[in-house]
Design a protein around this motif. Structure first.
Motif, PDB file in Angstrom:
ATOM      1  N   GLU A 239       5.514 -20.213  -8.257  1.00  0.00           N
ATOM      2  CA  GLU A 239       4.355 -20.037  -9.127  1.00  0.00           C
ATOM      3  C   GLU A 239       3.264 -21.073  -8.837  1.00  0.00           C
ATOM      4  OE1 GLU A 239       2.257 -18.131 -12.437  1.00  0.00           O
ATOM      5  OE2 GLU A 239       3.115 -17.757 -10.491  1.00  0.00           O
ATOM      6  N   GLY A 240       3.026 -22.052  -9.717  1.00  0.00           N
ATOM      7  CA  GLY A 240       1.936 -23.003  -9.526  1.00  0.00           C
ATOM      8  C   GLY A 240       2.114 -23.948  -8.361  1.00  0.00           C
ATOM      9  N   TYR A 241       3.311 -23.978  -7.785  1.00  0.00           N
ATOM     10  CA  TYR A 241       3.586 -24.861  -6.654  1.00  0.00           C
ATOM     11  C   TYR A 241       3.540 -24.113  -5.321  1.00  0.00           C
ATOM     12  CZ  TYR A 241       4.861 -28.371 -10.083  1.00  0.00           C
ATOM     13  OH  TYR A 241       4.812 -29.267 -11.124  1.00  0.00           O
ATOM     14  N   ALA A 242       2.842 -22.985  -5.301  1.00  0.00           N
ATOM     15  CA  ALA A 242       2.763 -22.176  -4.079  1.00  0.00           C
ATOM     16  C   ALA A 242       2.153 -22.951  -2.917  1.00  0.00           C
ATOM     17  CB  ALA A 242       1.951 -20.908  -4.342  1.00  0.00           C
ATOM     18  N   ALA A 243       1.298 -23.920  -3.222  1.00  0.00           N
ATOM     19  CA  ALA A 243       0.657 -24.691  -2.161  1.00  0.00           C
ATOM     20  C   ALA A 243       1.665 -25.486  -1.339  1.00  0.00           C
ATOM     21  CB  ALA A 243      -0.386 -25.639  -2.752  1.00  0.00           C
ATOM     22  N   THR A 244       2.866 -25.706  -1.865  1.00  0.00           N
ATOM     23  CA  THR A 244       3.884 -26.463  -1.143  1.00  0.00           C
ATOM     24  C   THR A 244       4.623 -25.592  -0.125  1.00  0.00           C
ATOM     25  OG1 THR A 244       5.648 -26.010  -2.764  1.00  0.00           O
ATOM     26  CG2 THR A 244       4.229 -27.926  -3.166  1.00  0.00           C
ATOM     27  N   LEU A 245       4.378 -24.276  -0.153  1.00  0.00           N
ATOM     28  CA  LEU A 245       5.064 -23.357   0.755  1.00  0.00           C
ATOM     29  C   LEU A 245       4.047 -22.466   1.473  1.00  0.00           C
ATOM     30  CD1 LEU A 245       8.095 -22.132  -1.406  1.00  0.00           C
ATOM     31  CD2 LEU A 245       8.119 -23.874   0.377  1.00  0.00           C
ATOM     32  N   PRO A 246       3.315 -22.990   2.430  1.00  0.00           N
ATOM     33  CA  PRO A 246       2.357 -22.155   3.161  1.00  0.00           C
ATOM     34  C   PRO A 246       3.056 -20.923   3.728  1.00  0.00           C
ATOM     35  CG  PRO A 246       2.140 -24.465   3.788  1.00  0.00           C
ATOM     36  CD  PRO A 246       3.376 -24.363   2.952  1.00  0.00           C
ATOM     37  N   PRO A 247       2.383 -19.749   3.719  1.00  0.00           N
ATOM     38  CA  PRO A 247       0.980 -19.547   3.337  1.00  0.00           C
ATOM     39  C   PRO A 247       0.781 -19.098   1.895  1.00  0.00           C
ATOM     40  CG  PRO A 247       1.789 -17.569   4.379  1.00  0.00           C
ATOM     41  CD  PRO A 247       2.967 -18.525   4.327  1.00  0.00           C
ATOM     42  N   LEU A 248       1.781 -19.296   1.011  1.00  0.00           N
ATOM     43  CA  LEU A 248       1.659 -18.791  -0.360  1.00  0.00           C
ATOM     44  C   LEU A 248       0.440 -19.339  -1.080  1.00  0.00           C
ATOM     45  CD1 LEU A 248       5.330 -18.862  -1.723  1.00  0.00           C
ATOM     46  CD2 LEU A 248       4.009 -16.894  -0.951  1.00  0.00           C
ATOM     47  N   ARG A 250      -2.484 -19.534  -0.271  1.00  0.00           N
ATOM     48  CA  ARG A 250      -3.693 -18.707  -0.119  1.00  0.00           C
ATOM     49  C   ARG A 250      -3.809 -17.679  -1.238  1.00  0.00           C
ATOM     50  NH1 ARG A 250      -3.205 -15.813   5.337  1.00  0.00           N
ATOM     51  NH2 ARG A 250      -5.187 -14.929   4.592  1.00  0.00           N
ATOM     52  N   TYR A 251      -2.691 -17.359  -1.873  1.00  0.00           N
ATOM     53  CA  TYR A 251      -2.666 -16.258  -2.832  1.00  0.00           C
ATOM     54  C   TYR A 251      -2.451 -16.708  -4.277  1.00  0.00           C
ATOM     55  CZ  TYR A 251      -1.743 -14.108   1.693  1.00  0.00           C
ATOM     56  OH  TYR A 251      -1.815 -13.738   3.009  1.00  0.00           O
ATOM     57  N   GLN A 252      -1.880 -17.864  -4.478  1.00  0.00           N
ATOM     58  CA  GLN A 252      -1.656 -18.381  -5.832  1.00  0.00           C
ATOM     59  C   GLN A 252      -2.169 -19.813  -5.890  1.00  0.00           C
ATOM     60  OE1 GLN A 252       2.495 -15.916  -6.748  1.00  0.00           O
ATOM     61  NE2 GLN A 252       2.428 -18.112  -7.115  1.00  0.00           N
ATOM     62  N   LEU A 253      -3.272 -20.009  -6.600  1.00  0.00           N
ATOM     63  CA  LEU A 253      -3.849 -21.343  -6.718  1.00  0.00           C
ATOM     64  C   LEU A 253      -3.274 -22.063  -7.934  1.00  0.00           C
ATOM     65  CD1 LEU A 253      -7.670 -20.998  -5.998  1.00  0.00           C
ATOM     66  CD2 LEU A 253      -5.846 -21.736  -4.459  1.00  0.00           C
ATOM     67  N   PRO A 254      -3.022 -23.376  -7.809  1.00  0.00           N
ATOM     68  CA  PRO A 254      -2.587 -24.128  -8.976  1.00  0.00           C
ATOM     69  C   PRO A 254      -3.782 -24.517  -9.846  1.00  0.00           C
ATOM     70  CG  PRO A 254      -2.619 -25.570  -7.062  1.00  0.00           C
ATOM     71  CD  PRO A 254      -3.010 -24.197  -6.583  1.00  0.00           C
ATOM     72  N   VAL A 255      -3.731 -24.152 -11.095  1.00  0.00           N
ATOM     73  CA  VAL A 255      -4.666 -24.668 -12.091  1.00  0.00           C
ATOM     74  C   VAL A 255      -3.838 -25.363 -13.162  1.00  0.00           C
ATOM     75  CG1 VAL A 255      -6.419 -22.926 -11.613  1.00  0.00           C
ATOM     76  CG2 VAL A 255      -4.730 -22.489 -13.374  1.00  0.00           C
ATOM     77  N   GLN A 256      -4.489 -26.214 -13.933  1.00  0.00           N
ATOM     78  CA  GLN A 256      -3.748 -27.047 -14.862  1.00  0.00           C
ATOM     79  C   GLN A 256      -4.075 -26.687 -16.306  1.00  0.00           C
ATOM     80  OE1 GLN A 256      -5.614 -28.731 -12.164  1.00  0.00           O
ATOM     81  NE2 GLN A 256      -3.739 -28.314 -11.026  1.00  0.00           N
ATOM     82  N   SER A 257      -3.045 -26.697 -17.129  1.00  0.00           N
ATOM     83  CA  SER A 257      -3.197 -26.530 -18.568  1.00  0.00           C
ATOM     84  C   SER A 257      -2.684 -27.800 -19.234  1.00  0.00           C
ATOM     85  CB  SER A 257      -2.408 -25.316 -19.060  1.00  0.00           C
ATOM     86  OG  SER A 257      -2.628 -25.106 -20.440  1.00  0.00           O
ATOM     87  N   LEU A 258      -3.366 -28.247 -20.299  1.00  0.00           N
ATOM     88  CA  LEU A 258      -3.057 -29.514 -20.945  1.00  0.00           C
ATOM     89  C   LEU A 258      -2.750 -29.297 -22.423  1.00  0.00           C
ATOM     90  CD1 LEU A 258      -5.886 -31.705 -19.360  1.00  0.00           C
ATOM     91  CD2 LEU A 258      -3.592 -31.253 -18.475  1.00  0.00           C
ATOM     92  N   ILE A 259      -1.735 -29.990 -22.921  1.00  0.00           N
ATOM     93  CA  ILE A 259      -1.176 -29.742 -24.248  1.00  0.00           C
ATOM     94  C   ILE A 259      -0.946 -31.069 -24.966  1.00  0.00           C
ATOM     95  CG2 ILE A 259       0.754 -28.698 -25.526  1.00  0.00           C
ATOM     96  CD1 ILE A 259       1.287 -26.922 -23.113  1.00  0.00           C
ATOM     97  N   VAL A 260      -1.108 -31.060 -26.294  1.00  0.00           N
ATOM     98  CA  VAL A 260      -0.731 -32.210 -27.112  1.00  0.00           C
ATOM     99  C   VAL A 260       0.205 -31.752 -28.218  1.00  0.00           C
ATOM    100  CG1 VAL A 260      -2.843 -33.516 -26.654  1.00  0.00           C
ATOM    101  CG2 VAL A 260      -2.756 -31.951 -28.617  1.00  0.00           C
ATOM    102  N   ALA A 261       0.966 -32.705 -28.756  1.00  0.00           N
ATOM    103  CA  ALA A 261       1.860 -32.444 -29.881  1.00  0.00           C
ATOM    104  C   ALA A 261       1.650 -33.527 -30.929  1.00  0.00           C
ATOM    105  CB  ALA A 261       3.322 -32.431 -29.431  1.00  0.00           C
ATOM    106  N   LEU A 413       3.119 -10.215   2.287  1.00  0.00           N
ATOM    107  CA  LEU A 413       2.097 -11.040   1.656  1.00  0.00           C
ATOM    108  C   LEU A 413       0.689 -10.536   1.940  1.00  0.00           C
ATOM    109  CD1 LEU A 413       3.508 -14.612   2.367  1.00  0.00           C
ATOM    110  CD2 LEU A 413       3.687 -13.282   0.268  1.00  0.00           C
ATOM    111  N   ASP A 414       0.515  -9.808   3.051  1.00  0.00           N
ATOM    112  CA  ASP A 414      -0.818  -9.313   3.373  1.00  0.00           C
ATOM    113  C   ASP A 414      -1.324  -8.301   2.358  1.00  0.00           C
ATOM    114  OD1 ASP A 414       1.003  -7.362   4.091  1.00  0.00           O
ATOM    115  OD2 ASP A 414      -0.060  -6.758   5.914  1.00  0.00           O
TER     116      ASP A 414
END
Length: 468
Positions: A239-248, A250-261, A413-414
């Motif tokens: 999922e969000g760590y696709a950048a660690t496994l090229p070429p994934l 290119r298709y799934q970019l990591p974006v960040q969500s931030l939470i407080v409790a 993947l194409d």
């Protein structure tokens, strides 16, 4: 490891020792190799083993089960899939209704598994409240959204309008303009679920190796620092760590969500706020906000996120003062009695965003690669659907799961839409987010002139349509 406890409130609350499983140090020759011990990987292993117990399955995890988004999210188990209205737009009314029913059943399917496997993860199916809560334009946009759902064949049993008087019976916010209630959402404790799922699949015969980052992968094989794995099927469930496994990446970019409790709140405070039946809630703006009341009576509140140039992962989720105070400001706008409450935890995570915001479930038999991802922040429920779907695709089961518009059954993947190169996507992301922030600031100011309000909404709406 003690450091794993600090990644979220959820991991901090676990009453189990966070001791790493064995590292993968020997070569393997197996049927299914799953990369990642998060929800997608664990659900895929679970449903494969339920239907084909003879399969030899191993999960290879870079850290520990729950280290990624599965141990960090906001705890919403949604009977939805990101962009489902667009994905189902070309379906017949009968097909569309069947697909909606499949999606809406996700929380109940998970509940069945929890009961069958004896998993306690604070599951409560209280539905969700989407509130028009800070300015009147939110009421109009929510009503338009509800009309769109009804045109797709849904009805009041799925989504119904709540007047301000009806809304305050469930949640007491400062400026209630109305809202939408849906019963198709549950809340849970994310880390309890992911850790229990890992133990469950181990009992079923799945081997899990931790502290074993995959350094290279391709059709039929993968490598870690100390081993080589041959496998008929490779399932990169990152999922969000696709950048660690090229070429994934290119298709799934990591974006960040931030939470407080917050700290646990008193019964009297919750009497002032509501949410007495486990409801999740969100405030209707283009920059998503979401929250829930935890089993130990904290307010969990997440809002907005970020994107780092070139799709870099964010590793440091010690929230800055400004990141924490923005979320305090937003939940204080909704619940004035909480403006000065103590915030005990702040964290975030990397989630996967696919181009055009289209989740995908893909199975290429020729290459032996199956993957599910692009959940866009709705992965607690979507990962269960993804795991079930991948299991049926791999086992060649002709079910309703594999005949959905988000499923790509026979291509690699194409078949996925790649993101634009940098700096295009960074510039585009920031332009879009700034338009959203400007709209929110303009509409939240009662003194804003009508023409300014209309212009801000028009620009933000155009930018939202552009990225889809």
């Amino acid at each position: 490891m003690a450091a794993w406890r600090t990644i979220s409130l959820w991991m901090d609350q676990l009453d189990e020792p966070l001791q790493a499983r064995a590292t993968l140090e020997q070569d393997l020759d197996i049927d299914v190799a799953i990369i990642g011990a998060g929800y997608t990987g664990l659900w895929t292993a679970y449903y494969l083993k339920r239907q084909a117990p003879e399969l030899n399955i191993a999960i290879i995890e870079a850290q520990t089960a729950g280290f990624g988004a599965s141990g960090r999210n906001g705890g919403w188990l949604m009977g939805n899939l990101l962009g489902e209205d667009r994905l189902l737009a070309d379906a017949s009314p009968e097909q569309r209704r069947a697909s909606w029913d499949l999606l809406h059943n996700i929380p109940d399917e998970v509940a069945d598994v929890l009961e069958r496997e004896g998993i306690d993860c604070d599951y409560r199916k209280g539905g969700a409240l989407y509130c028009a809560a800070r300015y009147p334009e939110q009421e109009a946009s929510l009503r338009q959204y509800l009309d769109k759902l009804y045109r797709q064949g849904l009805n009041e049993s799925d989504y119904r309008w709540l007047s301000p008087e009806q809304l305050v019976q469930q949640i007491r916010i400062a400026r209630p303009y109305g809202g939408i209630y849906t019963p198709h959402v549950a809340t849970l404790h994310p880390a309890k679920l992911v850790r229990a799922l890992a133990r469950t699949v181990e009992r079923m015969g799945v081997r899990i190796y931790e502290n074993s980052p995959v350094t290279q992968w391709q059709s039929g094989s993968l490598r870690t620092a100390k081993s080589s794995v041959r496998s008929h099927w490779i399932v990169p469930a990152v999922e969000g760590y696709a950048a660690t496994l090229p070429p994934l990446g290119r298709y799934q970019l990591p974006v960040q969500s931030l939470i407080v409790a917050t700290e646990p709140l008193s019964a009297a405070t919750w009497d002032d706020i509501g949410l007495s039946h486990g409801q999740a809630f969100g405030e209707s703006s283009r920059q998503v906000t979401y929250g829930q009341r935890t089993a130990d009576n904290r307010l969990i509140f997440g809002a907005r996120g970020g994107y780092q140039f070139a799709g870099r992962l964010r590793h440091d989720f010690d929230l800055t003062r400004s990141e924490t105070e923005l979320r305090r400001y937003l939940f204080g706008e909704l619940f004035p009695p909480l403006k000065h409450v103590q915030i005990t935890h702040g964290w975030g995570g990397n989630l996967g965003m696919s181009r055009r915001f289209k989740p995908h479930m893909l199975c290429d038999r020729a290459s032996g690669i199956a993957l599910s991802g692009g959940y866009g922040g709705e992965g607690v429920g979507a990962s269960n659907l993804g795991g079930r779907t991948l299991a049926d695709l791999i086992l060649e089961r002709d079910t309703g799961l594999v005949r959905q518009p988000w499923v790509i059954p026979r291509r690699g993947l194409d078949a996925l839409k790649a993101w634009e190169p940098e700096p295009c996507r960074w510039l585009g992301y920031n332009a879009i987010i700034r338009s959203f922030a400007h709209e929110d600031q303009t509409l939240a100011n009662p003194a804003s002139a009508p023409w300014r309000r209309k212009l801000a909404s028009g620009v933000a709406g155009f930018m939202e349509g552009f990225m889809q």
